[in-house]
Design a protein around this motif. Structure first.
Motif, PDB file in Angstrom:
ATOM      1  N   ARG A 244      37.790  29.457  48.712  1.00 38.17           N
ATOM      2  CA  ARG A 244      38.096  28.069  49.061  1.00 38.17           C
ATOM      3  C   ARG A 244      36.933  27.438  49.833  1.00 38.17           C
ATOM      4  O   ARG A 244      36.535  26.307  49.564  1.00 38.17           O
ATOM      5  N   ALA A 245      36.396  28.192  50.777  1.00 38.16           N
ATOM      6  CA  ALA A 245      35.298  27.660  51.590  1.00 38.16           C
ATOM      7  C   ALA A 245      34.067  27.376  50.744  1.00 38.16           C
ATOM      8  O   ALA A 245      33.319  26.433  51.012  1.00 38.16           O
ATOM      9  N   GLN A 246      33.879  28.178  49.710  1.00 37.12           N
ATOM     10  CA  GLN A 246      32.686  28.048  48.877  1.00 37.12           C
ATOM     11  C   GLN A 246      32.914  27.172  47.649  1.00 37.12           C
ATOM     12  O   GLN A 246      31.969  26.929  46.887  1.00 37.12           O
ATOM     13  N   GLY A 247      34.154  26.698  47.449  1.00 37.30           N
ATOM     14  CA  GLY A 247      34.436  25.867  46.295  1.00 37.30           C
ATOM     15  C   GLY A 247      34.303  26.612  44.973  1.00 37.30           C
ATOM     16  O   GLY A 247      33.950  26.021  43.940  1.00 37.30           O
ATOM     17  N   THR A 248      34.619  27.896  44.975  1.00 40.23           N
ATOM     18  CA  THR A 248      34.456  28.735  43.785  1.00 40.23           C
ATOM     19  C   THR A 248      35.491  28.385  42.721  1.00 40.23           C
ATOM     20  O   THR A 248      36.677  28.262  43.022  1.00 40.23           O
ATOM     21  N   PRO A 249      35.086  28.206  41.467  1.00 44.13           N
ATOM     22  CA  PRO A 249      36.059  27.983  40.399  1.00 44.13           C
ATOM     23  C   PRO A 249      37.001  29.172  40.234  1.00 44.13           C
ATOM     24  O   PRO A 249      36.701  30.291  40.679  1.00 44.13           O
ATOM     25  N   PHE A 250      38.116  28.936  39.549  1.00 41.42           N
ATOM     26  CA  PHE A 250      39.137  29.961  39.462  1.00 41.42           C
ATOM     27  C   PHE A 250      38.649  31.222  38.754  1.00 41.42           C
ATOM     28  O   PHE A 250      38.909  32.336  39.217  1.00 41.42           O
ATOM     29  N   GLY A 251      37.943  31.095  37.636  1.00 37.19           N
ATOM     30  CA  GLY A 251      37.497  32.276  36.905  1.00 37.19           C
ATOM     31  C   GLY A 251      36.651  33.212  37.749  1.00 37.19           C
ATOM     32  O   GLY A 251      36.953  34.412  37.859  1.00 37.19           O
ATOM     33  N   PRO A 252      35.571  32.726  38.361  1.00 42.55           N
ATOM     34  CA  PRO A 252      34.788  33.592  39.247  1.00 42.55           C
ATOM     35  C   PRO A 252      35.580  34.118  40.442  1.00 42.55           C
ATOM     36  O   PRO A 252      35.325  35.221  40.917  1.00 42.55           O
ATOM     37  N   ALA A 253      36.547  33.337  40.919  1.00 42.02           N
ATOM     38  CA  ALA A 253      37.389  33.818  42.017  1.00 42.02           C
ATOM     39  C   ALA A 253      38.194  35.039  41.581  1.00 42.02           C
ATOM     40  O   ALA A 253      38.349  36.002  42.345  1.00 42.02           O
ATOM     41  N   VAL A 254      38.699  35.020  40.357  1.00 43.51           N
ATOM     42  CA  VAL A 254      39.422  36.176  39.829  1.00 43.51           C
ATOM     43  C   VAL A 254      38.486  37.379  39.725  1.00 43.51           C
ATOM     44  O   VAL A 254      38.853  38.504  40.079  1.00 43.51           O
ATOM     45  N   ALA A 255      37.277  37.150  39.236  1.00 38.37           N
ATOM     46  CA  ALA A 255      36.316  38.245  39.122  1.00 38.37           C
ATOM     47  C   ALA A 255      36.000  38.854  40.485  1.00 38.37           C
ATOM     48  O   ALA A 255      35.652  40.046  40.577  1.00 38.37           O
TER      49      ALA A 255
END
Length: 315
Positions: A244-255
């Motif tokens: 959340r802090a880094q604004g990571t998209p969902f796909g990379p967040a899952v990875a």
């Protein structure tokens, strides 16, 4: 003699009705790292069917259309001999774009709905389109809908619900999802308030709702009559805070492991299941632990442990 007052139930664990559970537990290709119809990094479909049955589940979802056989006779044979049944199919839609996208949407929906119906399913999970690419992070459109787009979303979802019901005998359940326009508590409640309860129900995904800051137990308490289906999932709070802090998209967040094996994350599933039991309706609760991409040896041990954990929660 004074009769002691009954002990109050914990507010986080609503009292469930007595008797056998009305929640039917299953799992999905997602829990085996499957996001696409065909991808060499994914578990082959026969192995998925073998392992989901071995892990102790009897219900599955179709996953991405084309991953499992699309011939209903072949799929019925393959699932039947493993003691498996299909609970739902899944479609992705961009209905906030209005009538202009209807024909393209319906072509996709009709194929999935027909296979779901022909394999005995009664639900179609509807996921809104992403506002940013889940791999590259490219922003595809504004993350906030206009009033006109909200109107299109409500009207076209109701249209989809009627068509799917009348033509295929299925009920749609709309899935709030990270990086879509139906995500936070505010957007989920706005969508529910704008749509007909007789047509549109919710697939409450506990992990996605927590990812977007929502409280699943409170949603079930407030909108219980709209809960038509459950996806069981947890998020790792530390990873979630970082993405959340880094604004990571969902796909990379899952990875990065934002969706984790229960009971290691949030929300706690026992209170969610107790709240769902208290509705006293038949519900599917499908485990859907996002793990794309993942080593093919990972899913089965996790699935076994998760099934055991859910049994300890009473389902």
């Amino acid at each position: 003699m004074t009769t002691p007052a009954p002990r109050p139930s914990s507010p986080s664990r609503p009292a469930a009705p007595s008797g056998p559970s009305r929640i039917r537990v299953g799992s999905a290709p997602d829990s085996w790292g499957v996001w696409f119809p065909d991808d060499p990094r994914q578990t082959p479909w026969r192995r998925f069917l073998d392992e989901v049955a071995e892990a102790g589940y009897t219900w599955i979802e179709l996953g991405p259309y084309g991953y499992l056989p699309t011939d209903p006779r072949v799929l019925a044979e393959e699932t039947g001999r493993r003691g498996l049944r299909v609970s739902a199919g899944t479609v992705f839609t961009g209905l906030h774009h209005g009538p202009a996208v209807w024909d393209r949407t319906w072509e996709h929906v009709a194929s999935v709905a027909a296979l779901a119906r022909d394999t005995g399913a009664r639900h179609l999970v509807v996921i809104p389109s992403f506002w940013r690419d889940d791999k590259t992070g490219e922003v595809l459109e504004d993350a906030t809908l206009t009033a006109e787009q909200w109107g299109h979303l409500a009207a076209q979802t109701e249209r989809l619900a009627r068509e799917v019901r009348d033509r295929f005998g299925l009920r749609i359940v709309v899935h709030p999802h990270a990086d879509t326009h139906i995500d936070t508590e505010e957007n989920v409640t706005r969508f529910l308030d704008a749509t007909d309860p007789g047509l549109v129900s919710l697939c409450l995904d506990t992990g996605h709702y927590a990812y977007c800051g929502g409280d699943s137990v409170e949603l079930i308490k407030t909108y219980g009559e709209r809960i038509g289906y459950l996806h069981l999932k947890q998020v790792d709070p530390e990873v979630l805070a970082a993405v959340r802090a880094q604004g990571t998209p969902f796909g990379p967040a899952v990875a990065r492991g934002v969706m984790c094996e229960p009971p290691r994350g949030v929300p706690e599933l026992a209170p969610v299941l107790a709240a769902a039991e208290a509705l006293d309706v038949d519900l599917f609760a499908i485990v859907e632990q996002d793990m794309y991409p993942c080593d093919p040896e990972r899913p089965l041990p996790i699935a076994r442990r998760t099934r055991g954990y859910l049994r300890s929660c009473g389902v």
